[in-house]
Design an enzyme around this catalytic site. Structure first.
Site, PDB file in Angstrom:
ATOM      1  N   THR A  36       0.764  -1.471   0.330  1.00  0.00           N
ATOM      2  CA  THR A  36      -0.205   0.155   0.027  1.00  0.00           C
ATOM      3  C   THR A  36       0.830   0.923   0.198  1.00  0.00           C
ATOM      4  OG1 THR A  36       0.055   0.013   2.476  1.00  0.00           O
ATOM      5  CG2 THR A  36      -1.618  -0.898   0.882  1.00  0.00           C
ATOM      6  N   LEU A  40      -0.407   5.226   0.868  1.00  0.00           N
ATOM      7  CA  LEU A  40      -2.000   4.685   1.013  1.00  0.00           C
ATOM      8  C   LEU A  40      -1.863   4.099   2.504  1.00  0.00           C
ATOM      9  CD1 LEU A  40      -4.405   3.853  -1.991  1.00  0.00           C
ATOM     10  CD2 LEU A  40      -4.315   5.899  -0.335  1.00  0.00           C
ATOM     11  N   HIS A  98       8.842   1.023  18.542  1.00  0.00           N
ATOM     12  CA  HIS A  98       7.289   0.517  18.276  1.00  0.00           C
ATOM     13  C   HIS A  98       8.316  -0.238  19.049  1.00  0.00           C
ATOM     14  CE1 HIS A  98      11.265  -2.716  16.823  1.00  0.00           C
ATOM     15  NE2 HIS A  98      11.917  -2.211  16.854  1.00  0.00           N
ATOM     16  N   GLU A 144       7.634  -2.917  12.789  1.00  0.00           N
ATOM     17  CA  GLU A 144       8.844  -2.114  12.607  1.00  0.00           C
ATOM     18  C   GLU A 144       9.940  -2.574  11.977  1.00  0.00           C
ATOM     19  OE1 GLU A 144      12.328  -0.057  13.475  1.00  0.00           O
ATOM     20  OE2 GLU A 144      11.999  -2.126  13.529  1.00  0.00           O
ATOM     21  N   GLU A 145       9.171  -3.647  12.781  1.00  0.00           N
ATOM     22  CA  GLU A 145      10.713  -4.428  12.134  1.00  0.00           C
ATOM     23  C   GLU A 145      10.173  -5.699  10.770  1.00  0.00           C
ATOM     24  OE1 GLU A 145      13.720  -5.235  13.693  1.00  0.00           O
ATOM     25  OE2 GLU A 145      13.449  -5.183  15.324  1.00  0.00           O
ATOM     26  N   GLU A 169       2.552   3.674   7.733  1.00  0.00           N
ATOM     27  CA  GLU A 169       1.295   4.276   7.792  1.00  0.00           C
ATOM     28  C   GLU A 169       0.711   5.030   8.469  1.00  0.00           C
ATOM     29  OE1 GLU A 169      -0.051   1.358   5.441  1.00  0.00           O
ATOM     30  OE2 GLU A 169       1.694   1.208   5.399  1.00  0.00           O
ATOM     31  N   GLU A 203       1.322   7.977   6.433  1.00  0.00           N
ATOM     32  CA  GLU A 203       0.004   7.624   5.736  1.00  0.00           C
ATOM     33  C   GLU A 203      -1.310   8.568   5.587  1.00  0.00           C
ATOM     34  OE1 GLU A 203       2.739   5.221   2.558  1.00  0.00           O
ATOM     35  OE2 GLU A 203       1.079   4.104   4.127  1.00  0.00           O
ATOM     36  N   ASP A 254      14.641   4.101  20.243  1.00  0.00           N
ATOM     37  CA  ASP A 254      14.125   2.510  20.103  1.00  0.00           C
ATOM     38  C   ASP A 254      15.114   1.901  20.889  1.00  0.00           C
ATOM     39  OD1 ASP A 254      14.711   0.205  19.259  1.00  0.00           O
ATOM     40  OD2 ASP A 254      14.221   0.775  16.346  1.00  0.00           O
TER      41      ASP A 254
HETATM   42 CA   LIG Z   1       1.500   1.822   2.979  1.00  0.00          CA
HETATM   43 ZN   LIG Z   2      14.898  -4.233  15.113  1.00  0.00          ZN
HETATM   44 ZN   LIG Z   3      13.828  -1.428  16.609  1.00  0.00          ZN
END
Ligand SMILES: [Ca+2]
Ligand SMILES: [Zn+2]
Ligand SMILES: [Zn+2]
Ligand SMILES: [Ca+2]
Ligand SMILES: [Zn+2]
Ligand SMILES: [Zn+2]
Lengths: 695, 695
Positions: free
Chosen positions: A224, A227, A334, A382-383, A391, A394, A411
């Protein structure tokens, strides 16, 4: 009170309440089970976040879940990926270890995902093995001079090229499969034995450790682009995805890589290709040497990865601002990990939870409410490629563009301690980390440069990327790290392995969690200052200096040659000069003692200029080949020069091809840059007129 | 005073000072000589603007010139374009008139440019003539059924297809040249005689009148897409320009078109192709009929147009705002004309100069300063494709995006009077034009719809296009027009001819200049309200209603079929519903009596939401084939449906091709739209959470 500035005593109070044991306990609870994106373990962490952020005593104003339906890649539990050495008569002579060796109960959890290359296609390939160094284009072209690569399997080490690039670079030569391993020289300072050298005896990666990872180039959900991946959003065909391995690819541990590489035949590889094993790294005959028990054998990859669109959650938290609720300071990390993810990402999440606990308590007690709103984001998936944060950007592109003051990413909060000889005193000592940071890394400080300068966020290593590159929001990525002069480890050695556990973190990364505490204090400090300062603590003079440095490098590298091509760099010089002039004018206003008497609208105007400065450098058409990169100053670059990325890449490309159309692209990028910098300068004036525009 | 609202007595004062005779004299001075872009006459108008805007008694705070180096196309003075009828033995049987017939000294000015098709290539072509109606794709495909078009010259009438499209559509059939004329039925209600019917006896186009024009599709300088055309800016190759005629093209008067068309042989063209001439319009044999003195003759085009990059000026004026100097209300019109340009554009410039005279006097006398800053733009080279305004928006993209409240365009201020039966009373009578406008066209008024509704700015007919479509700035294009039920004229008949003069304007368009005065009062009124109102007079409920109307049309037209293709329109419905809910919440805040007690920052926040609402609908990637169009609601559309343009075009395309990949594009545009509408809704909340997002 619209004229209230940041309250230093409140910051003191915040600092003193940040507690290392709370962080330790956060980490313990977040790392109980593996929590790979969209698994049951991931959902457990969603519940932890929601419970904490909705806590009536220490929670935020509100917290909620945002779901996206995202394209993920997994190994098949019932059909594990295998890598074997098979003789000409199809006898299996050696099988690569399926999972990492257990040293604590953590590694034996059935939810530990088998090491794999996410987004590698499934497939069954075999061929003679060759050693291809780091899998860079130059590595394959070098190797190809000696060995016919058609039908071979290439073994490569991590580093030098992106994960998926190792396979993408290989395929054009006819290579049919790729193995990837971590060379002990690059990560373990050469140490290889788990009898006494590696974890559980130290922070080093055990022989069976494997760095998992997402083998893709673009960030965000791959189906996507642009979007938000809602359930009914239009999706491209999976066959149209670019940037993922075209051939089966699998990461393996160095104990297996050792067996394979040291048995290879052929010519010795160049010195620069040699690594930590006590053997000569040969190119491969192709295949194994005549004296090896593997001679004439193939290496066979049986990869059963499958792809699936699954719902992944961000957990969002919100503290409403008192004076400027329509300004957002965003703080995020994340939540998903490859396995237990104690350091990556739970060290950051533990820090975030401690910050929200302290701030939430003040909010709930009514003793504090920030001037501006604060948004907390616990990103999912995230990984697999910064999916949750991408997303989100977006989906809320417009509102985030209009209102975001800054994005703070924490992180991996602490990369290491063991080898760390702290040049920055910890909080509680003479000076705060923040004061040290201000003193040594703020460019306008006279002592700037006495400790290593801050880097620029030009890559896409964590969730700051969509904020910085796609939205043009001023971003920061913060962590404590080890002294890199003391080790070759390019990251903490348990990174993305099954050994990144609470045990590992508390023993070898940050015993006592005082490093985490320092990061929480520092990040929280920055967060409060961004949320509460009357004038935003964003230094636009630093921006001018960065542009001047980039310009100076660009002139040295390119001006002479470009002159011969009739391409002038004068417009770029004028642009940078005008930017500096506009910045100086704004700085005068900011530093004027009259400012205290100014109206709230004048203060807002100054802040809007600071807030939107990074946005002015966006050009959605500048990098058609780099998904999500729109910031013409901080975009990633492959040219390896500390200068304007689009110019550097275009120049490198033109120099190598020599084609007139490629020199045109250099000229084009110069114009894009000049216009962006002048456009940014014009946002620092009231009537858009800057020195150079007038000419 | 930060809480001061618009001062109605000041508006009264403004209205009473707007003077029709001043406007008349402005027009007289602006139209003394032809002022085509970059000519000496153009420079004279630059000087007029600068002098007026820098006047110490009635000028603005400042005024200056902005130059761009732009790609223009001209006929060759020394080698005029010719169109001839040549016999098989190369005898010239007829020559099309080179210039329009003079009725006043204006037409005899040597600076009157020969009629030509700007951006038509130079070239020498001849062939048998055919009649191709309006040059639409369907016209050529129809004609091609009867006549072999290879090597022919097509004569087409204005209307139905864009200027350059008539040649672009022709070339694939092998047509080698195109003539374009204005059919008397389309413009003159059939009248053709300059003895007593047309100008100088009426407003109708004389037989030798020719509509000049820019034969291109994209707006802005054609060599510098997305980049301001500064002297050293990167330019694409002229051969890479798209949207201009691929074959020589020339416009001619209807007296010559009459000679040519009525002599054509072949079958009679369809009824819908017939026009105002007293003969049957035949397709052409190809070529002339056997009974014609032209029989067997060719039509020959000798086109000597040349292209040149020349400096073109915008003249800019600025009044600094007192409370919110960093908010811009922009008011503009182009300055360049094809010939004398009395109506197009000088009627609008005369109005603008009268507005700036009245406002400037108040500023210089210290009796008024707007709350927000006002920028006035006198754009250059509009006639060649909105070049001055487009380059301006490219240059100042960032600052304009951040700060612009609205753009007001008044190009042709008065289209006609003679046939105008005013449903809106003129100022000075019962009610002001503005009040009438408010009463009858504001969607929330109970009497909305009693006079024709306002249209949407979906096209690119004047300089509002780059502001509305490229920057997403809320825009308005204003003019007085004639009663279109009383005439077939699609525009005032002297449009783009040498008859668009002061004489024509003052006799046939607006004797006494009271129409101009009404426009000046109305536009100035809107300008002052936008600049001075505490809460911006932008009605977001109207926006919701427009989206609901578009949605309802889209559901009627597409939903049933899309269901069979497994494409759901539910996300779009949810988006529009959420938008309405967000708008209702904001309206409640705006209409609340508490608002009077709110802080300046709260007022600013509300205004920011209103100001930035249109920006939220931008998607720079939504229309890769439509240069400069980024607004997913108001972009141009070729499908001819009153609904979302990207969806309508994608649907029409998919329906005609039937290809799965084209249905995918429909689904894609539905996602683009839903995301943009929900994204816009989220900008109307403090935490970006709207009803539908939460699900
Ligand atoms: Ca997307
Ligand atoms: Zn990582
Ligand atoms: Zn990380
Ligand atoms: Ca341009
Ligand atoms: Zn015009
Ligand atoms: Zn015009």
């Amino acid at each position: 009170d619209v004229a209230k500035d940041v309250d230093e005593s409140l910051i003191e109070k915040f600092m003193s309440e940040v507690d290392n044991i709370q962080i330790q306990e956060n980490l313990r609870s977040l790392t109980k089970v593996p929590h790979m994106a969209t698994t049951a373990g991931d959902e457990e962490t969603v519940q932890i976040m929601l419970k904490r952020w909705q806590d009536p005593e220490t929670g935020l104003d509100k917290a909620w879940r945002e779901e996206y339906w995202v394209y993920l890649s997994f190994p098949d539990k019932n059909n594990p990926n295998t890598v074997t050495v098979v003789s000409p008569t199809n006898t299996v002579l050696h099988t690569i270890r399926e999972k990492e060796k257990p040293y604590t109960p953590d590694q034996s959890d059935p939810e530990v995902v088998q090491p794999y290359a996410a987004y590698s296609p499934a497939g069954h390939v075999k061929g003679k093995l060759v050693y291809a160094n780091q899998g860079k284009p130059s590595d394959y072209s070098e190797l190809n001079k000696t060995v016919d690569l058609r039908g071979t399997i290439a073994i490569t080490k991590y580093g030098g090229a992106g994960r998926s690039a190792k396979a993408i670079n290989a395929a054009p030569y006819g290579v049919v499969g790729v193995l990837v391993y971590t060379d002990p020289l690059d990560m373990n300072d050469g140490l290889m034995s788990d009898a006494n050298e590696t974890y559980p005896h130290s922070w080093y990666m055990p022989p069976s450790g494997v760095e998992r990872g997402s083998y893709n180039i673009d960030f965000g959900d791959l189906l996507t682009p642009h979007l938000a991946a809602k359930e009914e959003t239009y999706r491209i065909n999976a066959t149209d995805i670019t940037g993922i391995p075209p051939i089966p690819t699998q990461p393996i541990g160095f104990e297996d890589a050792y067996r394979l590489i040291c048995e290879l035949g052929g010519e010795p590889a160049p010195d620069a290709w040699q690594g930590g094993f006590n053997c000569t790294y040969n190119f491969g005959g192709p295949g194994f040497k005549p004296t090896s028990s593997f001679t004439n054998s193939d290496v066979k990859l049986d990869i059963y990865n499958y792809e699936e669109v699954k719902p992944s959650s961000n957990v969002m938290g919100f503290i409403r601002g008192s004076v400027e609720p329509d300004r957002y300071v965003i703080y995020g990390n994340h939540r998903d990990s490859w396995v237990h993810g104690a350091i990556d990402p739970s060290s950051g999440t533990s820090v975030m939870l401690e910050i929200t606990r302290v701030l939430g308590k003040m909010v709930k007690q009514g003793t504090w409410r920030p001037r501006r709103s604060i948004i907390f984001g616990s990103w999912g998936a995230e990984e697999f490629g910064l999916i949750g944060s991408a997303e989100y950007t977006e989906q809320y592109f417009a509102a985030l563009s209009e209102r975001s003051v800054a994005y703070i990413n924490v992180d991996i909060a602490v990369f290491g301690k063991k080898l760390h000889t702290a040049p920055v005193k910890a909080p509680g000592h003479e000076k705060s980390v923040y004061d040290n940071w201000l003193q040594y890394t703020n460019k306008t400080s006279p002592t700037h440069g006495l400790i290593p300068r801050m880097g620029y966020l030009t890559g896409a290593g964590s969730d700051y990327a969509p904020f910085s590159h796609y939205l043009g929001i001023t971003s920061m990525d913060m962590s404590y790290t080890y002294d890199k002069t003391k080790t070759n480890a390019r990251i903490y050695p348990a990174y993305h392995t099954a050994y990144d556990t609470f045990d590992y973190a508390s023993k070898y990364i940050d015993p006592g969690f005082v490093g985490h505490q320092a990061v929480a204090r520092t990040a929280g400090n920055v967060l409060i200052r961004l949320a509460d300062s009357l004038i935003l603590p964003l230094n636009c003079a630093d921006y001018a200096e960065s542009l001047e440095e980039y310009l100076s490098t660009a002139l040295n590298l390119y001006e002479q040659k470009l002159k011969t091509m009739n391409i002038s760099m004068e417009p770029l010089k004028h642009a940078v000069t005008s930017f500096r002039a506009a910045v100086s004018n704004l700085e005068k206003v900011i530093q004027s003692p009259d400012l205290a008497n100014e109206t709230p609208l004048k203060v807002r105007w100054i802040n809007d200029q600071l807030m939107l400065l990074d946005r002015a450098f966006l050009d959605p058409l500048a990098f058609p080949d780099k998904y999500g990169f729109r910031h013409v100053i901080w975009a990633s670059s492959s040219a390896g020069k500390q200068t304007f990325p689009g110019l550097a890449d275009a120049y490198a490309n033109a120099e190598s091809s020599g084609q007139a159309s490629d020199w045109d692209k250099v000229h084009y990028h110069l114009s894009v840059l000049s216009q962006a910098i002048l456009g940014a300068a014009s946002t620092l004036t009231d009537d858009m007129q800057t020195q150079t525009w007038r000419k």
